[in-house]
Enzyme design. Structure first.
Site, PDB file in Angstrom:
ATOM      1  N   ARG A  17     -29.291  -9.015   3.780  1.00 62.51           N
ATOM      2  CA  ARG A  17     -29.766  -7.659   4.055  1.00 62.51           C
ATOM      3  C   ARG A  17     -29.100  -7.189   5.341  1.00 62.51           C
ATOM      4  O   ARG A  17     -28.886  -8.006   6.261  1.00 62.51           O
ATOM      5  CB  ARG A  17     -31.293  -7.641   4.254  1.00 62.51           C
ATOM      6  CG  ARG A  17     -32.088  -7.829   2.972  1.00 62.51           C
ATOM      7  CD  ARG A  17     -32.047  -6.547   2.123  1.00 62.51           C
ATOM      8  NE  ARG A  17     -32.866  -6.634   0.929  1.00 62.51           N
ATOM      9  CZ  ARG A  17     -32.423  -6.924  -0.295  1.00 62.51           C
ATOM     10  NH1 ARG A  17     -31.151  -7.200  -0.483  1.00 62.51           N
ATOM     11  NH2 ARG A  17     -33.240  -6.946  -1.324  1.00 62.51           N
ATOM     12  N   GLU A  29     -28.154   1.743   4.277  1.00 60.04           N
ATOM     13  CA  GLU A  29     -27.396   2.004   3.042  1.00 60.04           C
ATOM     14  C   GLU A  29     -27.851   3.292   2.378  1.00 60.04           C
ATOM     15  O   GLU A  29     -29.042   3.573   2.380  1.00 60.04           O
ATOM     16  CB  GLU A  29     -27.590   0.822   2.079  1.00 60.04           C
ATOM     17  CG  GLU A  29     -27.013  -0.458   2.639  1.00 60.04           C
ATOM     18  CD  GLU A  29     -27.345  -1.669   1.789  1.00 60.04           C
ATOM     19  OE1 GLU A  29     -27.836  -1.510   0.666  1.00 60.04           O
ATOM     20  OE2 GLU A  29     -27.111  -2.774   2.254  1.00 60.04           O
ATOM     21  N   HIS A  57     -22.828  -2.948  -1.388  1.00 57.71           N
ATOM     22  CA  HIS A  57     -23.979  -3.742  -1.859  1.00 57.71           C
ATOM     23  C   HIS A  57     -23.854  -4.057  -3.364  1.00 57.71           C
ATOM     24  O   HIS A  57     -24.658  -3.594  -4.175  1.00 57.71           O
ATOM     25  CB  HIS A  57     -25.315  -3.034  -1.585  1.00 57.71           C
ATOM     26  CG  HIS A  57     -26.483  -3.989  -1.578  1.00 57.71           C
ATOM     27  ND1 HIS A  57     -27.620  -3.761  -0.844  1.00 57.71           N
ATOM     28  CD2 HIS A  57     -26.672  -5.171  -2.216  1.00 57.71           C
ATOM     29  CE1 HIS A  57     -28.470  -4.766  -1.038  1.00 57.71           C
ATOM     30  NE2 HIS A  57     -27.921  -5.633  -1.875  1.00 57.71           N
TER      31      HIS A  57
HETATM   32  O1  A2R Z   1     -36.720 -20.746   6.538  1.00 54.37           O
HETATM   33  P1  A2R Z   1     -37.052 -21.488   5.296  1.00 54.37           P
HETATM   34  O2  A2R Z   1     -37.132 -22.964   5.546  1.00 54.37           O
HETATM   35  O3  A2R Z   1     -38.205 -20.881   4.568  1.00 54.37           O
HETATM   36  O4  A2R Z   1     -35.748 -21.292   4.318  1.00 54.37           O
HETATM   37  C1  A2R Z   1     -35.432 -20.066   3.723  1.00 54.37           C
HETATM   38  C2  A2R Z   1     -34.513 -19.196   4.576  1.00 54.37           C
HETATM   39  N1  A2R Z   1     -35.225 -18.348   5.533  1.00 54.37           N
HETATM   40  C3  A2R Z   1     -34.958 -18.319   6.853  1.00 54.37           C
HETATM   41  N2  A2R Z   1     -34.066 -18.985   7.588  1.00 54.37           N
HETATM   42  C4  A2R Z   1     -34.049 -18.753   8.922  1.00 54.37           C
HETATM   43  N3  A2R Z   1     -34.895 -17.895   9.540  1.00 54.37           N
HETATM   44  C5  A2R Z   1     -35.817 -17.196   8.832  1.00 54.37           C
HETATM   45  N4  A2R Z   1     -36.640 -16.345   9.450  1.00 54.37           N
HETATM   46  C6  A2R Z   1     -35.880 -17.402   7.416  1.00 54.37           C
HETATM   47  N5  A2R Z   1     -36.648 -16.901   6.422  1.00 54.37           N
HETATM   48  C7  A2R Z   1     -36.251 -17.489   5.292  1.00 54.37           C
HETATM   49  O5  A2R Z   1     -33.825 -18.369   3.618  1.00 54.37           O
HETATM   50  C8  A2R Z   1     -34.562 -20.323   2.499  1.00 54.37           C
HETATM   51  O6  A2R Z   1     -33.694 -21.388   2.731  1.00 54.37           O
HETATM   52  C9  A2R Z   1     -33.728 -19.056   2.375  1.00 54.37           C
HETATM   53  C10 A2R Z   1     -34.179 -18.119   1.254  1.00 54.37           C
HETATM   54  O7  A2R Z   1     -34.068 -18.776   0.041  1.00 54.37           O
HETATM   55  P2  A2R Z   1     -34.807 -18.266  -1.289  1.00 54.37           P
HETATM   56  O8  A2R Z   1     -36.216 -17.932  -0.990  1.00 54.37           O
HETATM   57  O9  A2R Z   1     -34.531 -19.298  -2.346  1.00 54.37           O
HETATM   58  O10 A2R Z   1     -34.117 -16.901  -1.637  1.00 54.37           O
HETATM   59  P3  A2R Z   1     -32.800 -16.598  -2.523  1.00 54.37           P
HETATM   60  O11 A2R Z   1     -33.181 -16.489  -3.945  1.00 54.37           O
HETATM   61  O12 A2R Z   1     -31.741 -17.557  -2.162  1.00 54.37           O
HETATM   62  O13 A2R Z   1     -32.446 -15.118  -2.011  1.00 54.37           O
HETATM   63  C11 A2R Z   1     -32.218 -14.864  -0.612  1.00 54.37           C
HETATM   64  C12 A2R Z   1     -32.010 -13.387  -0.342  1.00 54.37           C
HETATM   65  C13 A2R Z   1     -32.945 -12.403  -1.003  1.00 54.37           C
HETATM   66  O14 A2R Z   1     -34.193 -12.342  -0.400  1.00 54.37           O
HETATM   67  C14 A2R Z   1     -32.181 -11.101  -0.869  1.00 54.37           C
HETATM   68  O15 A2R Z   1     -32.441 -10.492   0.364  1.00 54.37           O
HETATM   69  C15 A2R Z   1     -30.744 -11.555  -0.870  1.00 54.37           C
HETATM   70  O16 A2R Z   1     -30.775 -12.980  -0.844  1.00 54.37           O
HETATM   71  O17 A2R Z   1     -30.124 -11.109  -2.050  1.00 54.37           O
END
Ligand code: A2R
Length: 316
Positions: free
Chosen positions: A230, A259, A277
């Protein structure tokens, strides 16, 4: 038939399938969607939207009998999931089906930056090859150290796609994962050690501008920043300054803060590659996302359950 309020665009297949079970009210057909909702919102059962448009708080307030929101996209930071939950509204999204495509976009941006594809294409088109000889050398993708910010579903797919290039993958997230890649609990430390930083976390308050000046300076003049998450994840003003000053080498960006507006200063730089995007925007992947968006709505209509709720609504 149940009433479905649709925000943003949908494919023909989605409209056809939804049209069999729902009366569709499209915001794009309305002069004033808010006025329509203020008058008719109590009769709306479902909302279909996307990660970019989400559901505005004023829309939510006009939907007292809403049952579910189906989001076409994996990111849902434009939907207040806590407010939805409090109203008993389940929110769904489209994880997994876009992992490979977004990963391809990330790897493609990295390659275009490293191999200067846009510069070299312009070189040939302008007739410079003939007049000036061979184009300047570029840099090799092979063997680079790549830091993935957010090693989730898509982050892992990026790591998998990079493997044939003999890269070393490391990562940062809030907690370590059960993988063999090196984990960094501190983002600046990781940025200092890598050649490329690829951002693929969710948006929202917890990641707002986490890629700041300090991270960019740690990445350095030979470093490359890729953002397919994002726009909010990267401090855009700091990024422009770092690229202008040469404190950061290159950037490949698919997402921006406002955007579809992209700052003029960014558009003027030749050490950036800019995409509108399109991380998941292929016919094949959008068809799969559309199918899951529709399937979630149809299943809820049938038996009150959904296929892919967002984590905040998983126990509803
Ligand atoms: O932080 P963790 O341990 O919950 O790992 C998640 C990480 N993550 C963060 N890392 C650092 N600081 C943060 N504040 C933080 N918040 C979340 O991002 C996890 O490793 C990763 C997200 O993975 P998923 O939930 O499997 O999401 P996905 O399907 O890979 O999609 C990611 C994003 C979407 O939300 C859209 O914004 C974009 O890709 O298309």
């Amino acid at each position: 038939m149940a009433n479905l309020f649709m925000i943003g665009s949908a494919t023909d297949v989605m409209l056809e399938r939804l049209g069999e079970k729902f009366t569709i009210h499209r915001a794009s057909d309305m002069d004033d969607p808010q006025a329509w909702l203020d008058e008719n919102g109590a009769g709306v059962d479902y909302v279909a939207t996307n990660g970019h448009d989400g559901v505005k708080p004023a829309f939510m307030a006009a939907l007292p009998n809403l049952k579910a929101i189906s989001c076409y996209g994996v990111g849902y930071d434009a939907i207040d999931t806590n407010a939805a939950r409090e109203k008993g509204v389940v929110v769904t999204h489209t994880p997994n089906v876009l992992n490979a495509e977004v990963a391809t976009t990330a790897v493609m941006l990295m390659m275009v930056c490293y191999r200067e594809l846009l510069r070299d294409d312009a070189y040939v088109r302008a007739g410079r090859w003939e007049k000036e000889g061979n184009a300047p050398l570029t840099r090799s993708v092979d063997g680079q150290t790549v830091g993935i910010l957010g090693l989730g579903r898509i982050g892992q797919a990026i790591a998998d796609k990079l493997a044939p290039f003999d890269t070393t993958v490391v990562y940062h997230s809030r907690s370590p994962k059960d993988v063999d890649y090196k984990y960094y609990s501190n983002l600046v430390d990781m940025a200092r050690d890598v050649d490329v930083l690829i951002c693929i976390t969710p948006g929202g308050p917890s990641t707002n501008k986490i890629v700041n000046r300090e991270v960019m300076d740690a990445l350095g003049p030979q470093g490359t920043l890729i953002n397919v998450s994002r726009g909010s994840v990267v401090d855009e003003d700091a990024l422009i300054a770092a690229l202008q000053d040469g404190r950061l080498g290159w950037a490949g960006l698919d997402v921006f803060v406002e955007e579809p507006k992209v700052p003029e200063a960014l558009r003027k730089l030749d050490n950036v590659v800019l995409l509108p995007h399109v991380g998941s925007a292929t016919v094949e992947t959008r068809a799969a996302m559309g199918a899951l968006t529709v399937d979630n709505l149809l299943q809820h209509l049938k038996d009150g359950t959904v296929i892919s709720p967002v984590p905040e609504c998983a126990d509803m």
